[in-house]
Design a protein around this motif. Structure first.
Motif, short mmCIF file in Angstrom:
data_model
loop_
_atom_site.label_atom_id
_atom_site.label_comp_id
_atom_site.label_asym_id
_atom_site.label_seq_id
_atom_site.Cartn_x
_atom_site.Cartn_y
_atom_site.Cartn_z
N ALA A 218 27.94 33.81 40.15
CA ALA A 218 28.82 34.98 40.18
C ALA A 218 29.93 34.81 41.22
CB ALA A 218 28.01 36.25 40.47
N GLU A 219 29.58 34.27 42.40
CA GLU A 219 30.60 34.05 43.43
C GLU A 219 31.62 33.00 42.99
OE1 GLU A 219 28.34 33.01 46.84
OE2 GLU A 219 27.75 35.10 47.30
N ASN B 178 33.14 41.24 34.52
CA ASN B 178 32.12 41.41 35.55
C ASN B 178 31.40 40.08 35.77
OD1 ASN B 178 30.09 42.20 37.27
ND2 ASN B 178 29.44 43.95 36.05
N PRO B 179 31.72 39.36 36.87
CA PRO B 179 31.08 38.06 37.10
C PRO B 179 29.57 38.16 37.25
CG PRO B 179 33.02 38.33 38.50
CD PRO B 179 32.74 39.66 37.89
N GLU B 180 29.08 39.25 37.86
CA GLU B 180 27.63 39.40 38.02
C GLU B 180 26.93 39.50 36.67
OE1 GLU B 180 29.83 41.08 39.71
OE2 GLU B 180 29.50 40.41 41.79
N ALA C 280 39.45 43.23 37.42
CA ALA C 280 38.21 43.56 38.13
C ALA C 280 37.30 44.47 37.31
CB ALA C 280 38.54 44.23 39.47
N SER D 154 33.96 34.63 40.46
CA SER D 154 34.90 35.53 41.15
C SER D 154 36.00 34.74 41.85
CB SER D 154 34.14 36.40 42.16
OG SER D 154 33.19 37.21 41.54
N TYR D 155 35.62 33.63 42.47
CA TYR D 155 36.60 32.79 43.17
C TYR D 155 37.63 32.22 42.20
CZ TYR D 155 38.41 28.60 45.49
OH TYR D 155 39.22 27.62 45.99
N LEU E 98 38.36 33.38 39.19
CA LEU E 98 39.12 34.47 38.58
C LEU E 98 40.23 34.95 39.50
CD1 LEU E 98 39.06 36.07 35.93
CD2 LEU E 98 37.70 37.80 37.10
N ASN E 99 39.94 35.08 40.79
CA ASN E 99 40.98 35.50 41.74
C ASN E 99 42.09 34.46 41.85
OD1 ASN E 99 39.77 37.94 42.41
ND2 ASN E 99 38.52 37.03 44.03
#
Length: 437
Positions: free
Chosen positions: A364-365, A339-341, A335, A368-369, A371-372
Motif C-alpha cells: 500500500a505504501e 484506495n491503495p490499502e 485520493a 501511494s508513493y 501514485l503521488n
C-alpha cells in the motif's frame, strides 16, 4: 481507419447500433433548438448576437448544453445535472458506508446507485432550472443586452412553473437518451452526448475567431487556432494514453490436482488518473463568487475586487487560483477514487504481490508513493491545458471563443478514444482488424 469504418457498417448488428446512435444524436440536437414556453425567442436571439461570445460566466454550462443554455431551450440544462449528480454520488460513496457497501455488491449495487443518481439529477435539474429562469427574468443572463429584461415577458407564477417543468423534463429526456445509447447503441451514452454538445459549438466558435481577426481577413488567426488545436489534440492523446504499469505476480496454488495462479499481470496507473474532473471543479468554484456578485448587484469594494480579479479570465489572480485549484482537485480526486490499502488487501487475499515488495502495508505504501509521483505531472498537465486559451492566444483576441482548450479538448479526446476502442473490440470479435493497427 477508413477500411475499419467500412467494415463496421458492413457488419449488420454493429451497423444497427451505429445508425441507432446517430438517430439519437440527431434527436438530441433538434431538442437543443426547441424554445420553452414563456420565452421571447426574438429577444433571446438579439441578446445572443449582442453578447458575441462574452458570456464567460455561464460558458461552462453553455458548453455542456451544446449552446442550448443561452438559447433557453428545453435542453438548456443539457447533461450538466447528471454530471453533477454523478460526481456528488461518487464523493458520497467515500463518506457514507451504505453507499460504499452498495458499490461492493456488484451489478445490483451499481443499479441501485444509478437509481439514486437519476433521482438526484431530477432534483438538481429543478434547482438549476429555477435559477436559470430567475436569472433570465432579472436580465442578468445577458448583462450587456438592451432587451435582456424582456426575454421573459410574462412573469406570473404559472409561467415560471411551466418553464421549470419543461427544463426538468428536458433533462430527464436527455438522461433517457443517453441510457438508450448505452443499452442499444455503441455504449457510453452520456459521454457521447457530452461529446456532441461540445463538438457542436466548434464551427461557430472557429468562425467567430475568423470574423474577429485582422490579419489577412482573419484567416491567419483561423489557421493558427486550427494548428494549435491539432498540436494540443496530439499532446492530449499522448498523455491520456500514458500509464505506469505496476507488475503483479500471483503465486501458484494447488487445489486438488489442479494448479491455480502463477500468472503475471499489472496495475495500470494513468498519468492523468483524475480525468477532466479537476478542471470542472476548479471552474465551478471560481464561478461562485462571480454569481454572487451578479445576483446581489452590489457595488461594494469586495464586489469590485471579485469582478476585476476573479470574473476576469485574463487577470493574474484568476489564472493563479485556477491553476492551483486544478492541481489541488487532481490530488483530491485521485485520493478518493483510488484506495491503495484496498488494492493491497485484495492482492494479498488472492495471493498476489509486487516483485520486490512485501504484501500488505508495504505494498500500500509503495502504491501511494508511485501514485503521488505520477499525479504531479498529471495535475500540472491539466493546469497547462486549461490555461492555453487564456495565455497562448490572448494576443490574437481569440481566447473567448477558442474551442480547443481546457475541459472541451479533454472530453473530446477522452470520449473519442473510448468510443473507438469499443467499436474496435467489437470488430476484433469478428476477426476484423480494428482502427488502431
Amino acid at each position: 481507419m477508413l477500411t475499419a469504418f467500412a467494415r463496421a457498417f458492413k457488419t449488420p448488428d454493429l451497423r444497427k447500433k451505429l445508425l441507432f446512435t446517430l438517430g439519437i444524436v440527431v434527436a438530441y440536437r433538434v431538442g437543443t433548438h426547441v424554445p420553452i414556453p414563456g420565452v421571447d425567442y426574438k429577444s433571446v436571439q438579439q441578446c445572443v448576437d449582442e453578447a458575441s461570445g462574452n458570456q464567460s460566466l455561464f460558458g461552462l454550462i453553455n458548453m455542456f448544453s451544446g449552446g442550448a443554455l443561452l438559447q433557453i431551450t428545453i435542453f438548456a440544462l443539457g447533461i450538466m445535472p447528471y454530471i453533477t449528480a454523478s460526481i456528488i454520488l461518487q464523493l458520497l460513496t467515500v463518506v457514507i458506508p451504505r453507499l460504499e457497501a452498495l458499490k461492493k455488491e456488484g451489478q445490483a449495487g451499481t443499479a441501485k446507485i444509478t437509481q439514486y443518481t437519476r433521482y438526484l439529477t431530477v432534483a438538481l435539474a429543478i434547482l438549476q432550472g429555477t435559477g436559470l429562469v430567475a436569472t433570465a427574468r432579472s436580465g442578468s443572463l445577458f448583462s450587456g443586452c438592451s432587451v435582456a429584461n424582456s426575454i421573459v415577458p410574462n412573469r406570473d407564477i404559472f409561467t415560471t412553473i411551466v418553464m421549470v417543468v419543461c427544463m426538468t423534463a428536458g433533462t430527464a429526456l436527455v438522461m433517457w437518451l443517453g441510457e438508450l445509447i448505452t443499452d442499444r447503441g455503441i455504449g457510453n451514452g452520456m459521454s457521447i452526448l457530452m461529446f456532441i454538445s461540445i463538438a457542436a459549438t466548434f464551427p461557430s466558435a472557429l468562425w467567430a475567431i475568423k470574423k474577429q481577426g485582422t490579419l489577412a481577413g482573419g484567416w491567419i488567426e483561423f489557421g493558427t487556432v486550427i494548428a494549435v488545436g491539432l498540436v494540443m489534440v496530439g499532446l492530449v492523446v499522448l498523455v491520456e494514453q500514458a500509464q505506469r504499469r505496476i507488475p503483479v505476480q500471483y503465486a501458484k496454488r494447488m487445489i486438488g490436482r489442479r494448479s491455480y495462479g502463477g500468472t503475471s499481470t499489472y496495475i495500470p496507473l494513468k498519468v492523468n488518473q483524475a480525468g477532466v474532473i479537476p478542471v470542472i471543479f476548479a471552474s465551478s468554484l471560481l464561478y461562485i463568487p462571480a454569481l454572487i456578485v451578479q445576483f446581489s448587484n452590489s457595488q461594494a469594494g469586495w464586489a469590485t475586487w471579485v469582478t476585476t480579479n476573479l470574473a476576469n479570465t485574463r487577470a493574474g489572480v484568476h489564472i493563479a487560483l485556477y491553476f492551483l485549484l486544478i492541481v489541488f482537485f487532481a490530488f483530491f480526486y485521485v485520493a478518493i477514487s483510488f484506495n491503495p490499502e484496498e488494492v493491497a488487501d485484495n492482492m494479498k487475499k488472492y495471493g498476489g504481490f509486487i516483485p520486490g515488495i512485501r504484501a500488505g502495508r508495504p505494498t500500500a505504501e509503495y502504491l501511494s508513493y508511485v501514485l503521488n509521483r505520477i499525479t504531479w505531472p498529471g495535475s500540472l498537465y491539466l493546469g497547462l491545458i486549461a490555461l492555453v486559451p487564456t495565455m497562448a492566444l490572448a494576443g490574437f483576441g481569440a481566447d473567448q471563443n477558442f474551442p480547443f482548450g481546457g475541459t472541451s479538448i479533454l472530453i473530446i479526446v477522452g470520449v473519442g478514444l473510448e468510443t473507438v476502442k469499443q467499436i474496435e473490440s467489437q470488430l476484433q470479435q469478428r476477426n476484423y482488424e480494428g482502427f488502431l493497427r
